[in-house]
Design a protein around this motif. Structure first.
Motif, PDB file in Angstrom:
ATOM      1  N   LEU A  95       0.822  -1.214   0.000  1.00 48.35           N
ATOM      2  CA  LEU A  95       0.000   0.000   0.000  1.00 48.35           C
ATOM      3  C   LEU A  95       0.854   1.262   0.000  1.00 48.35           C
ATOM      4  N   GLU A  96       0.277   2.319  -0.573  1.00 49.83           N
ATOM      5  CA  GLU A  96       0.901   3.643  -0.518  1.00 49.83           C
ATOM      6  C   GLU A  96      -0.195   4.666  -0.217  1.00 49.83           C
ATOM      7  N   ASN A  97      -0.727   4.586   1.000  1.00 55.47           N
ATOM      8  CA  ASN A  97      -1.841   5.445   1.416  1.00 55.47           C
ATOM      9  C   ASN A  97      -1.412   6.870   1.715  1.00 55.47           C
ATOM     10  N   VAL A  98      -0.138   7.048   2.047  1.00 62.19           N
ATOM     11  CA  VAL A  98       0.362   8.392   2.354  1.00 62.19           C
ATOM     12  C   VAL A  98       1.584   8.693   1.488  1.00 62.19           C
ATOM     13  N   SER A  99       1.741   9.955   1.151  1.00 59.90           N
ATOM     14  CA  SER A  99       2.863  10.380   0.316  1.00 59.90           C
ATOM     15  C   SER A  99       4.154  10.403   1.129  1.00 59.90           C
ATOM     16  N   GLU A 100       5.268  10.140   0.448  1.00 64.57           N
ATOM     17  CA  GLU A 100       6.566  10.226   1.113  1.00 64.57           C
ATOM     18  C   GLU A 100       6.830  11.632   1.632  1.00 64.57           C
ATOM     19  N   ASP A 101       6.172  12.615   1.054  1.00 63.26           N
ATOM     20  CA  ASP A 101       6.331  14.003   1.516  1.00 63.26           C
ATOM     21  C   ASP A 101       5.827  14.167   2.958  1.00 63.26           C
ATOM     22  N   SER A 102       4.963  13.236   3.375  1.00 65.72           N
ATOM     23  CA  SER A 102       4.417  13.317   4.735  1.00 65.72           C
ATOM     24  C   SER A 102       5.370  12.760   5.780  1.00 65.72           C
ATOM     25  N   TYR A 103       6.356  11.969   5.352  1.00 64.71           N
ATOM     26  CA  TYR A 103       7.241  11.291   6.293  1.00 64.71           C
ATOM     27  C   TYR A 103       7.979  12.298   7.178  1.00 64.71           C
ATOM     28  N   LEU A 104       8.310  11.854   8.371  1.00 67.31           N
ATOM     29  CA  LEU A 104       9.080  12.679   9.288  1.00 67.31           C
ATOM     30  C   LEU A 104      10.401  13.083   8.648  1.00 67.31           C
ATOM     31  N   LYS A 105      10.749  14.348   8.759  1.00 70.66           N
ATOM     32  CA  LYS A 105      11.983  14.848   8.149  1.00 70.66           C
ATOM     33  C   LYS A 105      13.200  14.487   9.012  1.00 70.66           C
ATOM     34  N   GLN A 106      14.388  14.658   8.409  1.00 77.24           N
ATOM     35  CA  GLN A 106      15.630  14.270   9.085  1.00 77.24           C
ATOM     36  C   GLN A 106      15.824  14.966  10.431  1.00 77.24           C
ATOM     37  N   ASP A 107      15.433  16.234  10.507  1.00 77.57           N
ATOM     38  CA  ASP A 107      15.629  16.959  11.760  1.00 77.57           C
ATOM     39  C   ASP A 107      14.421  16.849  12.693  1.00 77.57           C
ATOM     40  N   GLY A 108      13.417  16.064  12.282  1.00 79.68           N
ATOM     41  CA  GLY A 108      12.237  15.869  13.129  1.00 79.68           C
ATOM     42  C   GLY A 108      12.519  14.888  14.255  1.00 79.68           C
ATOM     43  N   VAL A 109      11.820  15.067  15.363  1.00 81.61           N
ATOM     44  CA  VAL A 109      12.000  14.157  16.506  1.00 81.61           C
ATOM     45  C   VAL A 109      11.284  12.849  16.204  1.00 81.61           C
ATOM     46  N   TYR A 110      12.045  11.766  16.133  1.00 80.66           N
ATOM     47  CA  TYR A 110      11.504  10.456  15.762  1.00 80.66           C
ATOM     48  C   TYR A 110      10.727   9.849  16.928  1.00 80.66           C
ATOM     49  N   TYR A 111      11.347   9.841  18.104  1.00 83.85           N
ATOM     50  CA  TYR A 111      10.661   9.333  19.293  1.00 83.85           C
ATOM     51  C   TYR A 111      11.081  10.111  20.530  1.00 83.85           C
ATOM     52  N   ILE A 112      10.242  10.029  21.542  1.00 83.31           N
ATOM     53  CA  ILE A 112      10.556  10.581  22.863  1.00 83.31           C
ATOM     54  C   ILE A 112      10.406   9.452  23.880  1.00 83.31           C
ATOM     55  N   ILE A 113      11.466   9.213  24.615  1.00 85.34           N
ATOM     56  CA  ILE A 113      11.406   8.218  25.690  1.00 85.34           C
ATOM     57  C   ILE A 113      11.582   8.945  27.017  1.00 85.34           C
ATOM     58  N   PHE A 114      10.648   8.708  27.914  1.00 89.66           N
ATOM     59  CA  PHE A 114      10.685   9.379  29.215  1.00 89.66           C
ATOM     60  C   PHE A 114      11.509   8.555  30.212  1.00 89.66           C
ATOM     61  N   THR A 115      12.470   9.233  30.831  1.00 88.92           N
ATOM     62  CA  THR A 115      13.312   8.608  31.847  1.00 88.92           C
ATOM     63  C   THR A 115      13.015   9.267  33.187  1.00 88.92           C
ATOM     64  N   SER A 116      13.418   8.622  34.261  1.00 83.58           N
ATOM     65  CA  SER A 116      13.131   9.158  35.594  1.00 83.58           C
ATOM     66  C   SER A 116      13.888  10.462  35.808  1.00 83.58           C
ATOM     67  N   GLY A 117      13.253  11.382  36.528  1.00 83.17           N
ATOM     68  CA  GLY A 117      13.868  12.669  36.842  1.00 83.17           C
ATOM     69  C   GLY A 117      14.032  12.843  38.339  1.00 83.17           C
ATOM     70  N   SER A 118      14.983  13.668  38.740  1.00 83.85           N
ATOM     71  CA  SER A 118      15.270  13.859  40.161  1.00 83.85           C
ATOM     72  C   SER A 118      14.118  14.527  40.902  1.00 83.85           C
ATOM     73  N   THR A 119      13.237  15.220  40.167  1.00 81.63           N
ATOM     74  CA  THR A 119      12.101  15.900  40.808  1.00 81.63           C
ATOM     75  C   THR A 119      10.916  14.960  41.013  1.00 81.63           C
ATOM     76  N   GLY A 120      11.027  13.735  40.488  1.00 80.93           N
ATOM     77  CA  GLY A 120       9.902  12.801  40.558  1.00 80.93           C
ATOM     78  C   GLY A 120       9.069  12.825  39.297  1.00 80.93           C
ATOM     79  N   LYS A 121       9.281  13.837  38.444  1.00 81.20           N
ATOM     80  CA  LYS A 121       8.595  13.929  37.159  1.00 81.20           C
ATOM     81  C   LYS A 121       9.525  13.404  36.067  1.00 81.20           C
ATOM     82  N   PRO A 122       9.023  12.580  35.142  1.00 79.36           N
ATOM     83  CA  PRO A 122       9.887  12.025  34.101  1.00 79.36           C
ATOM     84  C   PRO A 122      10.359  13.083  33.112  1.00 79.36           C
ATOM     85  N   LYS A 123      11.553  12.844  32.536  1.00 83.10           N
ATOM     86  CA  LYS A 123      12.111  13.732  31.518  1.00 83.10           C
ATOM     87  C   LYS A 123      11.994  13.048  30.163  1.00 83.10           C
ATOM     88  N   GLY A 124      11.493  13.777  29.173  1.00 84.00           N
ATOM     89  CA  GLY A 124      11.303  13.207  27.841  1.00 84.00           C
ATOM     90  C   GLY A 124      12.511  13.455  26.950  1.00 84.00           C
TER      91      GLY A 124
END
Length: 540
Positions: free
Chosen positions: A159-188
């Motif tokens: 299938l090709e339901n979406v155009s390649e122009d829609s794909y995330l660009k090279q400088d775009g953030v691919y993923y965010i993973i939240f890790t534990s933070g010293s304040t008790g709130k996670p850091k992304g």
């Protein structure tokens, strides 16, 4: 390296090959491509306005549709944020609130789980349609129902339901993973597509070549909310491999785990060292039963000599690769093959040498506006990472970003750098050694003590497989150190404890020797497979 292009090539050339398998189900490369096309199309048509720029939380565990949702998000030009069901509800809701997107994709029923833990919230739930539940202004999308209701399954064409122009660009953030933070709130931690693809240029050649990895089976032990999963998931995907994913319940039954791995002929073992050390307690965890295992790839924490030696005994034909890297530098930035010669020559296992495109400095000191001062050979300092896989910082957290990501003056020019908070050193050959967290330094009776230093020396004692040292506090003041050890040769008795203390006193100053020694059958682990220090604090 082009992640999406590589996966599409596999879908075209090897469409029927299984890309992912767990006890929940499996997907072929063609199914992964097509389902991700459909998810991408739905996201583009429905997630708009202010939600368009915000990351999409994807919830689940070891479900095949997690991968399809990740790829669908990327094809739609959006960042995804993986959240595992092993995480507490409060932490999950913190992350959903932080990313500020009114849409959450779920491969398991998160709404039902929230209501089960707090029955008063049932009244908040509105079923919008067959695949959407609305709760607190957030639309929870059942991905499986979405695909069943909105789209027809296509298994005979790419299938090709979406155009390649829609794909995330090279400088775009691919993923965010939240890790534990010293304040008790996670850091992304934000990782761009370019950083991930630079990492994959290297990871696909670690151990053996990308061509040799084609068609091979990779173990996925870590949950997707832990960046170690990126090592197995994306290295396998772009190499044309198959992910064999083991759920949390299976991981807690080592005999059943070994049987599952044997059945699925896993070639690349990817995990934390602690998880492999736990598996060594199972007699069937050996080359005799698992003759397909050819590589052990470790990251996430320190690999001990004892664990390495036992693995060499159990799997004499397999190679052991030790790697190092924080989430903020895209999984790993160093590697080394652990050999018998290395174990004989070095006091502890090094983390190896930097990958191409990365440089690790051992900082003795740094002053803003001045050239950084580097530590000498064998001199301990902070590990500071430069290179092409660094995160761009923490999501919506400029204060924490400024603390860890800094511009330094190195060799007369300004360069971006990540300050890891890890202690280590380089020897005269440039080989790097990791000594633990700088923030695990404590003060006892006036002495500054690195807890990681004690742990490292404990694991040099041949009878000890794993070790963790915890400070015991009374009214907030450290009164003594407690060492927890795992050993199949030592017992919880006076003679064993005396033996350990005597051995330690030959390696470290007496004031560093823990006053209490506790022998455990196995070390408590977090959901990510690391030693659970917080849980152990309750045991002292």
């Amino acid at each position: 390296m082009n992640i999406i292009e590589n996966i599409k090539t596999q879908a075209i050339e090897n469409g029927k090959q299984v890309v992912f398998k767990s006890r929940v189900g499996q997907l072929s490369y063609l199914q992964l491509w097509n389902k991700s096309e459909q998810i991408a199309q739905w996201i583009k048509e429905n997630v708009s306005g202010k939600n368009e720029a915000n990351p999409i939380v994807i919830y689940g565990h070891k479900n095949p549709l997690m991968l399809a949702s990740f790829l669908g998000s990327t094809k739609s030009g959006r960042t995804y944020c993986p959240v595992d069901r092993c995480m507490p509800i409060e932490r999950i809701e913190d992350i959903i609130e932080t990313v500020e997107n009114e849409y959450v994709l779920m491969t398991e029923n998160l709404v039902e789980r929230i209501c089960k833990e707090d029955s008063q919230r049932v009244s908040e739930v509105e079923k919008v349609n067959e695949y959407t539940y609305k709760m607190s202004n957030v639309n929870f999308i059942d991905v499986n129902a979405l695909l069943d209701v909105v789209f027809e399954e296509k298994d005979d064409t790419v299938l090709e339901n979406v155009s390649e122009d829609s794909y995330l660009k090279q400088d775009g953030v691919y993923y965010i993973i939240f890790t534990s933070g010293s304040t008790g709130k996670p850091k992304g931690v934000q990782i761009t597509r370019s950083s991930l693809e630079n990492y994959l240029d290297w990871s696909t050649e670690v151990g053996d070549s990308i061509g040799a990895k084609h068609g091979k089976n990779f173990l996925n032990q870590a949950p997707y909310s832990f960046d170690l999963s990126v090592m197995d998931t994306y290295t396998s995907l772009v190499s044309g491999g198959t992910l064999v994913s083991v759920d949390k319940e299976l991981q807690q039954d080592t005999a059943a785990l070994v049987s599952y791995i044997k059945e699925n002929k896993v070639n690349y073992w990817v995990s934390t060292p602690s998880f492999a050390a736990m598996c060594l307690s199972e007699p069937s965890y050996s080359e005799e039963e698992l003759d397909s295992l050819k590589f052990f790839m470790f990251c996430g924490e320190t690999l001990s000599k004892e664990t390495s030696e036992k693995l060499m005994e159990r799997f004499p034909k397999a190679k052991i690769i030790n790697t190092y890297g924080p989430t903020e530098s895209t999984v790993a930035v160093t590697s080394i093959e652990v050999t018998k010669e290395l174990l004989e020559d070095e006091k502890s296992i090094p983390i190896g040498y930097e990958k191409h495109g990365t440089e690790i400095l051992i900082l003795a000191d740094s002053t803003e506006g001045q050239e950084v001062k580097l530590a000498k050979s064998d001199e301990i300092g902070e590990l500071v990472i430069l290179g092409n896989t660094l995160s761009i910082g923490y999501y919506k957290n400029p204060v924490k970003t400024a603390e860890a990501f800094k511009t330094i003056i190195y060799k007369g020019r300004e360069v971006p750098a990540y300050f890891t908070g890890d202690a280590g050193y380089k020897n005269k050959d440039g080989m790097i050694f990791f000594l633990g967290r700088i923030d695990r330094q404590v003060k006892l009776h006036g002495y500054r003590i690195e807890l990681g230093d004690i742990e490292s020396n404990l694991t040099k004692i041949k009878e000890i497989t794993q070790a963790a040292v915890i400070p015991k506090k009374v009214d907030g003041v450290i009164k003594q150190l407690v060492a927890f050890i795992v050993s199949d040769k030592l017992n919880e008795d006076y003679d064993s404890r005396k033996y350990v203390r005597n051995q330690l006193q030959e390696m470290i100053p007496k004031y560093m020797v823990p006053k209490k020694i506790v022998v455990l059958d196995k070390m408590p682990l977090t959901n990510n497979g690391k030693i659970d220090y917080k849980r152990m604090e309750t045991l002292v």
